[in-house]
Design a protein around this motif. Structure first.
Motif, PDB file in Angstrom:
ATOM      1  N   LEU A  92       0.938  -1.111  -0.087  1.00 55.84           N
ATOM      2  CA  LEU A  92      -0.146  -0.024  -0.138  1.00 55.84           C
ATOM      3  C   LEU A  92       0.727   1.168  -0.094  1.00 55.84           C
ATOM      4  CD1 LEU A  92      -3.097   0.718   0.203  1.00 55.84           C
ATOM      5  CD2 LEU A  92      -2.570   1.526   2.458  1.00 55.84           C
ATOM      6  N   GLY A  93       1.895   1.180   0.799  1.00 53.97           N
ATOM      7  CA  GLY A  93       2.661   2.464   0.761  1.00 53.97           C
ATOM      8  C   GLY A  93       3.389   2.741  -0.563  1.00 53.97           C
ATOM      9  N   ALA A  94       3.779   2.103  -1.250  1.00 48.98           N
ATOM     10  CA  ALA A  94       4.069   2.167  -2.851  1.00 48.98           C
ATOM     11  C   ALA A  94       2.910   2.438  -3.877  1.00 48.98           C
ATOM     12  CB  ALA A  94       5.055   0.882  -3.091  1.00 48.98           C
ATOM     13  N   VAL A  95       1.814   2.572  -3.301  1.00 48.27           N
ATOM     14  CA  VAL A  95       0.654   2.975  -4.346  1.00 48.27           C
ATOM     15  C   VAL A  95       1.018   4.352  -4.883  1.00 48.27           C
ATOM     16  CG1 VAL A  95      -2.062   3.306  -4.540  1.00 48.27           C
ATOM     17  CG2 VAL A  95      -1.077   1.402  -3.597  1.00 48.27           C
ATOM     18  N   PRO A  96       0.989   4.429  -6.175  1.00 46.64           N
ATOM     19  CA  PRO A  96       0.999   5.902  -6.677  1.00 46.64           C
ATOM     20  C   PRO A  96       0.063   6.945  -6.200  1.00 46.64           C
ATOM     21  CG  PRO A  96       1.362   4.279  -8.283  1.00 46.64           C
ATOM     22  CD  PRO A  96       0.899   3.685  -7.316  1.00 46.64           C
ATOM     23  N   ILE A  97       0.283   8.128  -6.199  1.00 50.08           N
ATOM     24  CA  ILE A  97      -0.757   9.198  -5.715  1.00 50.08           C
ATOM     25  C   ILE A  97      -0.061  10.511  -6.243  1.00 50.08           C
ATOM     26  CG2 ILE A  97       0.269   9.526  -3.463  1.00 50.08           C
ATOM     27  CD1 ILE A  97      -3.443   9.374  -3.928  1.00 50.08           C
TER      28      ILE A  97
END
Lengths: 372, 406
Positions: A26-31
């Motif tokens: 989840l921490g690496a999900v782009p935003i």
């Protein structure tokens, strides 16, 4: 320099975005066109003077490790402390961790060895720009055992599902912790998943959890001990989004199109750091049309882009129209295609003359590397 | 610890670049911004790392602060190395006295100890004035194959412009037979690009001899190359075919920026196999407002664009307010163009402010090349002020000095 080290849980809440966390934590999900979720809390820690941060991963953590590297971009490539990424550590008896307490058990030696007096623990599903040194100061001023960061929210606007709520007394002390309560209206104090305590207390919590079979930091530890420990709530009233679902992720992404939100999230004095990629500037063709959008470097715009966030290297061909959508890195949209209310994951390719359409409350998700 | 390197690069970044006027008032020419996210020096530095040259000495003596802060450890170019990497080399004091760099050759002469650390066979001499992408490793291959003492990179220039350059005449094998500095009647149209590869042993010998000659101007083009040619050393030309542009004047800097939009195939800044690296502050993607209109332009990140941009190069963190319009212009980083201001055929320097309703320059009359208007770094054009075409604004906020035609 803050007298605290940070611990970030990179995988907690992975299940909130199944389509986007299949190949990443989840921490690496782009935003936001060029960031990953973890950039916000990690930058908050760095901007608050924390120079030692441990990131605990569980699975699918290649993209996280690739993103964080040596921590140089967060000024965390240090001789002492700096960034440490912990891949999963499973022994034959323990297996992979399932909760924050087990996760910290696996890095106990890192915690014990830390030179700092305080620990700041945080989830990586939260988008905010917070000065944690103020939280730390509040913790010391109030002589608290544990300080929990919360935001007061009106449940009419946001539902209580999978939330942790704190009930405070007048002094700001937490008297009750409610996990996932069945309530649907009223003002509540919603946990933001950021906690401060002395390192020694943290070590004893982890040890005790092991021996007495506690699983949840909030329910089994904070909730049980708020009578005898002094557990304080620290109110944060700035912009915050916690990612708990696809529609929440979409809403958080689109919120960045609001100038006030951007001003709060990206203030000049507390920048959000991220991995640097060497992309050329955005190219706008003579026939390009764009409005109310965030467009990252490396994009090529030949069509129409409205109310969108385009990550680096997205290309929108002639005659294509993209509206109300989040397009991740390297997505290509073919000539004459129309996209509305969609989340298109990395490297997906939309062929010419396709139409994809979702609804703002239920955006369509195109998974990583798809060919449509 | 010495680690032997076959070839190291020395980049001459000393020049003030006075023809760029206010744009180089506080920075050395190689640090002048280019192409929305780069500085001129990014091109030779990126060429070096892409050509597998991992030791680069940057010779500088004019306003080194910006350049130094920009290059720092060299990490954006992957030049932060355990052995080698990039070094900024200003003149320094020695037992025997202290000197500024007297010329390009003297700058290298003063840095013998730096070069000797790497015990190189060859030294590549570069300048920080040009925009181009070039594989130096191919030039090195040709240099070694010919067993040359020196190889000079050349490019064909139009005959009518040849008298502005250092011109080389060569025989059929590419051996240099004659070198003319800015000849009135050029014998060829092969111009020196100011890029040389020398055998280090030979270069050392000639630099020492040149230093002993008090009449010498200690310059590669004027002294070293002619002296080697006179002595019958093995000098070869290496023909380069591709985009190469001196950006030493206001006009050429503007033109090279426009080439990125109008001739994207000539100078590729989006080639994944030959990336151009730069040090940029981290910032969110740029925002285009509800009434924005951006056509035929390149724009970098961090800015907020709510007006109109056409045929322009807009750098990072530029704010363009509603109703503001930018045509055929170069807008450098951190500039702000306020409501209703109009900018035509201009270069707007780093951090400059164009006040609301101001007009900078004028649309080009058809057929005539436009006179470029320049607003210097951190300079301010007042509200509703008109800056005439071709003017160069160089003043702090509130002061109204005479502007002179460029």
């Amino acid at each position: 320099m803050a007298n605290a080290f940070g611990i970030i849980f990179a995988n907690i809440h992975d299940e909130a975005l199944p389509q986007l966390t299949r190949t990443r934590t989840l921490g690496a999900v782009p935003i936001g066109g060029r960031y990953r979720l973890i950039d916000f809390i990690l930058s908050d820690m760095v901007n608050s003077g924390i120079s030692s941060v441990g990131v605990i991963a569980r699975n699918n953590y290649h993209s996280l490790v690739n993103h964080l590297g040596s921590g140089k971009e967060w000024d965390l490539s240090r001789k002492f402390g700096g960034l440490t990424v912990f891949p999963p550590y499973a022994t034959s008896s323990s297996g992979l961790y399932h909760n924050r307490l087990e996760a910290m058990k696996s890095v106990l030696s890192y915690i014990v060895r830390a030179r700092e007096e305080y620990a700041i623990l945080a989830d990586s599903n939260v988008i905010l720009n917070i000065d944690l040194s103020k939280v730390l100061a509040y913790h010391e001023e109030t002589d608290a055992d544990v300080t929990c960061v919360y935001q007061n929210v009106d449940l009419k606007e946001k539902n209580a599902k999978e939330r942790v709520l704190y009930d405070l007394d007048e002094s700001g002390r937490i008297r009750e912790v409610r996990v996932d309560p069945r309530i649907s209206e009223g003002n509540v104090n919603n946990s933001l998943g950021i906690w401060v305590m002395k390192k020694d207390l943290l070590v004893s919590i982890i040890d005790d959890a092991q021996t007495s079979g506690k699983h949840s930091l909030e329910r089994d530890v904070l909730g049980q001990r708020c009578g005898d420990w002094k557990i304080m709530g620290y109110p944060f009233d700035g912009f915050v989004e916690q990612i708990r679902s696809i529609s929440g992720y979409y809403r958080a992404g689109m919120a960045l199109l609001n100038a006030d939100v951007r001003a709060e999230l990206f203030p000049r004095e507390r920048p959000v750091y991220t991995k640097v990629h060497d992309e050329p500037p955005v190219y706008y063709a003579p026939e390009a049309k764009t409005s109310n959008s965030l467009i990252a470097n490396g994009c090529r715009i030949e069509g129409t882009v409205e109310n969108c966030i385009l990550a680096r290297g997205v290309s929108v061909a002639k005659g294509a129209v993209v509206r109300n959508s989040l397009l991740m890195q390297g997505v290509t949209v073919g000539e004459g295609s129309t996209i509305d209310c969609a989340i298109v994951d990395k490297d997906s390719c939309i062929s010419p003359n396709r139409t994809l359409s979702g609804a703002p409350t239920y955006p369509i998700v195109i998974e990583k590397g798809s060919r449509v | 610890m010495i680690q032997k390197k076959k070839c190291i690069a020395m980049l001459l970044a000393g020049g003030q670049g006075s023809r760029l006027k206010v744009l180089t008032k506080n920075v050395a020419k190689p640090a002048v911004p280019f192409g929305a996210k780069f500085r001129i020096i990014d091109f030779p530095l990126s060429n070096c790392i892409n050509s597998d040259i991992t030791v680069v000495g940057v010779l500088t003596q004019y306003q080194p602060l910006v350049l130094n802060r920009y290059i720092r450890t060299g990490d954006p170019w992957d030049l932060d190395r355990l052995y080698g990497g990039v070094y900024v080399l200003p003149p320094y004091q020695q037992n025997s006295g202290a000197d500024w760099y007297k010329g390009t050759a003297n700058a290298i002469y003063q840095n013998f100890p730096f070069i000797e650390q790497y015990d190189p066979e060859h030294v590549l001499i570069l300048s920080g004035d040009h925009i181009y992408t070039m594989d130096y490793s191919k030039m090195l291959e040709a240099h070694e194959r010919a067993n040359a003492d020196a190889t000079v990179a050349v490019i064909d220039v139009p005959w009518e412009e040849a008298s502005r350059f250092g011109i080389l005449a060569t025989d059929d094998e590419g051996r240099i037979t004659e070198f003319q500095e800015k000849p009135p009647q050029p014998k060829s149209n092969q111009a020196s690009m100011g890029i040389y590869i020398f055998k280090w042993s030979k270069l050392k010998e000639y630099l020492e001899r040149d230093e002993e000659d008090p009449a010498s101007s200690n310059d590669f083009g004027k002294n070293i190359i002619p002296a080697m040619l006179n002595d019958g050393q093995n000098l070869f030309a290496y023909s380069f075919h591709g985009y190469w542009k001196d950006v030493g004047t206001i006009d050429s800097l503007w033109e090279a920026n426009m080439d990125l939009i109008f001739h994207p195939d000539q100078l590729k800044i989006d080639n994944p196999e030959w990336k151009i690296y730069a040090r940029n502050p981290v910032s969110p993607p740029h925002y285009t407002g509800p009434k924005a209109s951006i056509e035929n332009s390149i724009v970098s990140e961090g800015g907020t664009l709510c007006g109109r941009v056409k045929d322009s190069v807009v750098s990072y963190k530029v704010d363009l307010e509603e109703g503001a319009e930018v045509f055929s212009s170069v807008v450098m980083q951190h500039a702000r163009i306020e409501k209703g201001a109009k900018v035509y055929n201009a270069i707007i320097g780093e951090g400059a402010v164009i006040g609301a309703g101001a007009v900078v320059g004028a649309p080009a009359e058809s057929g005539n090349p436009p006179a470029i208007t320049v607003v210097g770094p951190s300079c301010t054009v007042l509200e509703n002020e008109t800056v005439p075409t071709g003017a160069i604004i160089d003043r702090e906020y509130g002061k109204k000095e005479g502007s002179n035609n460029g």
